[in-house]
Design a protein around this motif. Structure first.
Motif, PDB file in Angstrom:
ATOM      1  N   SER A  31      35.166  23.257  46.133  1.00 16.80           N
ATOM      2  CA  SER A  31      36.526  22.869  45.913  1.00 16.80           C
ATOM      3  C   SER A  31      37.272  22.131  47.198  1.00 16.80           C
ATOM      4  O   SER A  31      37.876  21.173  46.916  1.00 16.80           O
ATOM      5  CB  SER A  31      37.584  23.822  45.227  1.00 16.80           C
ATOM      6  N   PHE A  32      36.918  22.766  48.222  1.00 17.24           N
ATOM      7  CA  PHE A  32      37.517  22.264  49.501  1.00 17.24           C
ATOM      8  C   PHE A  32      36.701  22.348  50.650  1.00 17.24           C
ATOM      9  O   PHE A  32      37.066  22.441  51.894  1.00 17.24           O
ATOM     10  CB  PHE A  32      38.868  22.729  49.757  1.00 17.24           C
ATOM     11  N   GLY A  33      35.271  22.370  50.242  1.00 17.45           N
ATOM     12  CA  GLY A  33      34.402  22.433  51.379  1.00 17.45           C
ATOM     13  C   GLY A  33      32.909  22.235  50.832  1.00 17.45           C
ATOM     14  O   GLY A  33      32.749  22.194  49.774  1.00 17.45           O
ATOM     15  N   THR A  34      32.340  22.330  51.673  1.00 20.51           N
ATOM     16  CA  THR A  34      30.624  21.846  51.543  1.00 20.51           C
ATOM     17  C   THR A  34      29.957  23.111  51.877  1.00 20.51           C
ATOM     18  O   THR A  34      30.097  23.645  53.102  1.00 20.51           O
ATOM     19  CB  THR A  34      30.036  20.711  52.041  1.00 20.51           C
ATOM     20  N   ILE A  35      28.960  23.817  51.210  1.00 13.71           N
ATOM     21  CA  ILE A  35      28.293  24.983  51.391  1.00 13.71           C
ATOM     22  C   ILE A  35      26.819  24.787  51.878  1.00 13.71           C
ATOM     23  O   ILE A  35      26.207  23.688  51.209  1.00 13.71           O
ATOM     24  CB  ILE A  35      28.374  25.966  50.201  1.00 13.71           C
ATOM     25  N   TYR A  36      26.463  25.318  52.897  1.00  7.38           N
ATOM     26  CA  TYR A  36      25.161  25.229  53.285  1.00  7.38           C
ATOM     27  C   TYR A  36      24.534  26.413  53.772  1.00  7.38           C
ATOM     28  O   TYR A  36      25.068  27.363  53.961  1.00  7.38           O
ATOM     29  CB  TYR A  36      25.318  24.382  54.806  1.00  7.38           C
ATOM     30  N   ARG A  37      23.232  26.321  53.539  1.00  7.97           N
ATOM     31  CA  ARG A  37      22.221  27.558  54.036  1.00  7.97           C
ATOM     32  C   ARG A  37      21.999  27.309  55.504  1.00  7.97           C
ATOM     33  O   ARG A  37      21.573  26.320  55.765  1.00  7.97           O
ATOM     34  CB  ARG A  37      21.136  27.796  53.187  1.00  7.97           C
ATOM     35  N   ALA A  38      22.030  28.338  56.312  1.00  7.35           N
ATOM     36  CA  ALA A  38      21.750  28.109  57.593  1.00  7.35           C
ATOM     37  C   ALA A  38      21.300  29.407  58.246  1.00  7.35           C
ATOM     38  O   ALA A  38      20.981  30.550  57.947  1.00  7.35           O
ATOM     39  CB  ALA A  38      23.069  27.499  58.550  1.00  7.35           C
ATOM     40  N   THR A  39      21.303  29.513  59.650  1.00  2.86           N
ATOM     41  CA  THR A  39      21.027  30.456  60.340  1.00  2.86           C
ATOM     42  C   THR A  39      22.106  30.713  61.447  1.00  2.86           C
ATOM     43  O   THR A  39      22.317  30.030  61.991  1.00  2.86           O
ATOM     44  CB  THR A  39      19.326  30.722  61.159  1.00  2.86           C
ATOM     45  N   CYS A  40      22.409  32.053  61.985  1.00  5.47           N
ATOM     46  CA  CYS A  40      23.131  32.492  62.942  1.00  5.47           C
ATOM     47  C   CYS A  40      22.361  33.655  63.659  1.00  5.47           C
ATOM     48  O   CYS A  40      22.213  34.579  63.256  1.00  5.47           O
ATOM     49  CB  CYS A  40      24.500  32.823  62.485  1.00  5.47           C
ATOM     50  N   LYS A  41      22.085  33.118  64.950  1.00  3.76           N
ATOM     51  CA  LYS A  41      21.206  34.084  65.844  1.00  3.76           C
ATOM     52  C   LYS A  41      20.126  34.580  65.159  1.00  3.76           C
ATOM     53  O   LYS A  41      19.512  35.878  65.247  1.00  3.76           O
ATOM     54  CB  LYS A  41      22.324  35.248  66.395  1.00  3.76           C
ATOM     55  N   GLY A  42      19.493  33.492  64.372  1.00  4.20           N
ATOM     56  CA  GLY A  42      18.291  33.930  63.942  1.00  4.20           C
ATOM     57  C   GLY A  42      18.224  34.701  62.272  1.00  4.20           C
ATOM     58  O   GLY A  42      17.388  34.862  61.637  1.00  4.20           O
ATOM     59  N   ASN A  43      19.389  34.990  62.047  1.00  2.00           N
ATOM     60  CA  ASN A  43      19.797  35.540  60.697  1.00  2.00           C
ATOM     61  C   ASN A  43      20.047  34.428  59.554  1.00  2.00           C
ATOM     62  O   ASN A  43      21.050  33.700  59.868  1.00  2.00           O
ATOM     63  CB  ASN A  43      20.729  36.629  60.828  1.00  2.00           C
ATOM     64  N   PRO A  44      19.757  34.662  58.450  1.00  6.34           N
ATOM     65  CA  PRO A  44      20.044  33.873  57.230  1.00  6.34           C
ATOM     66  C   PRO A  44      21.541  34.023  57.064  1.00  6.34           C
ATOM     67  O   PRO A  44      22.030  35.104  56.795  1.00  6.34           O
ATOM     68  CB  PRO A  44      19.311  34.093  56.203  1.00  6.34           C
ATOM     69  N   VAL A  45      22.288  32.813  56.930  1.00 11.62           N
ATOM     70  CA  VAL A  45      23.676  32.959  56.564  1.00 11.62           C
ATOM     71  C   VAL A  45      24.045  31.711  55.606  1.00 11.62           C
ATOM     72  O   VAL A  45      23.473  30.855  55.297  1.00 11.62           O
ATOM     73  CB  VAL A  45      24.732  32.797  57.874  1.00 11.62           C
ATOM     74  N   ALA A  46      25.060  31.936  54.859  1.00 11.38           N
ATOM     75  CA  ALA A  46      25.846  30.735  54.255  1.00 11.38           C
ATOM     76  C   ALA A  46      27.104  30.376  54.968  1.00 11.38           C
ATOM     77  O   ALA A  46      27.918  31.124  55.455  1.00 11.38           O
ATOM     78  CB  ALA A  46      26.104  31.276  52.956  1.00 11.38           C
ATOM     79  N   VAL A  47      27.290  29.030  55.004  1.00 15.77           N
ATOM     80  CA  VAL A  47      28.447  28.281  55.851  1.00 15.77           C
ATOM     81  C   VAL A  47      29.209  27.514  54.769  1.00 15.77           C
ATOM     82  O   VAL A  47      28.557  26.561  54.230  1.00 15.77           O
ATOM     83  CB  VAL A  47      27.969  27.828  56.968  1.00 15.77           C
TER      84      VAL A  47
END
Length: 209
Positions: A93-109
């Motif tokens: 609704s007010f952003g875009t969702i991405y699948r990513a990694t943070c320090k090697g761990n899977p995250v959603a942003v």
């Protein structure tokens, strides 16, 4: 998590995070690229953020709310440089969702967009972010999506980079809708019971907060 059932979670698109099993379907769209600025911001600079808000013509009450949001983010700030390998998942609704990694761990942003055809001003969208974070940072339950932190960068007046604001969330394995509609797998009565229990436990927890 109750035994014997795979973890399926939700990427939220509303201010109050959904239980792990309450979701709507999201469709991957590999044709959409995403290149965040990835500035190196080990620590959030609150004063710089306030200066940015003033340049964006926030009113005095809006700046006050924005300052509260920055102070909330500061202890859970994640360096944008640590967000890597983003892949488009869905438009919220007010952003875009991405699948990513943070320090090697899977995250959603959930990347908050400064410019969006929503009819809402930048201060209004920042207010919505603040309300969402104000709820999410206090929640801690095995069946409620977990907020891992916030990745933020607000450029100084002499910098050409764009504002960057990403809500970093626990990554989901799938959705309840996908699990139910998977024709290759028939849910047993015990599995359906466990699903119902998890939804009720998450809902009861949210109502208690």
């Amino acid at each position: 998590m109750l035994p014997g059932l795979p973890t399926f979670q939700a990427i939220p698109s509303v201010a109050v995070p959904s239980p792990r099993m309450i979701v709507s379907s999201v469709v991957a769209n590999p044709g959409n690229g995403f290149e965040p600025p990835n500035p190196d911001v080990p620590e959030l600079d609150v004063d710089r953020g306030i200066d940015w808000a003033m340049r964006e013509r926030f009113s005095r009450p809006q700046i006050q709310n924005f300052t509260e949001m920055l102070n909330l983010i500061k202890p859970i700030h994640i360096n944008p440089k640590d967000i890597r390998s983003p892949q488009f998942v869905a438009q919220g609704s007010f952003g875009t969702i991405y699948r990513a990694t943070c320090k090697g761990n899977p995250v959603a942003v959930k990347k908050i967009l400064k410019e969006q055809n929503s009819g809402k001003s930048v201060p209004q969208r920042m207010r919505e972010v603040f309300l969402e974070l104000h709820v999410m940072h206090r929640l801690n339950h095995p069946y409620v999506l977990k907020l891992l932190g916030v990745s933020a960068f607000f450029p100084a007046a002499n910098q050409m980079q764009e504002m960057y604001l990403g809500i970093v969330l626990e990554m989901c394995d799938g959705t309840l809708q996908k699990l139910i509609q998977d024709r290759g797998r028939q849910l047993s009565f015990d599995e359906k019971t466990r699903l119902a229990q998890q939804v009720l436990m998450a809902g009861a927890y949210l109502h208690s907060q």
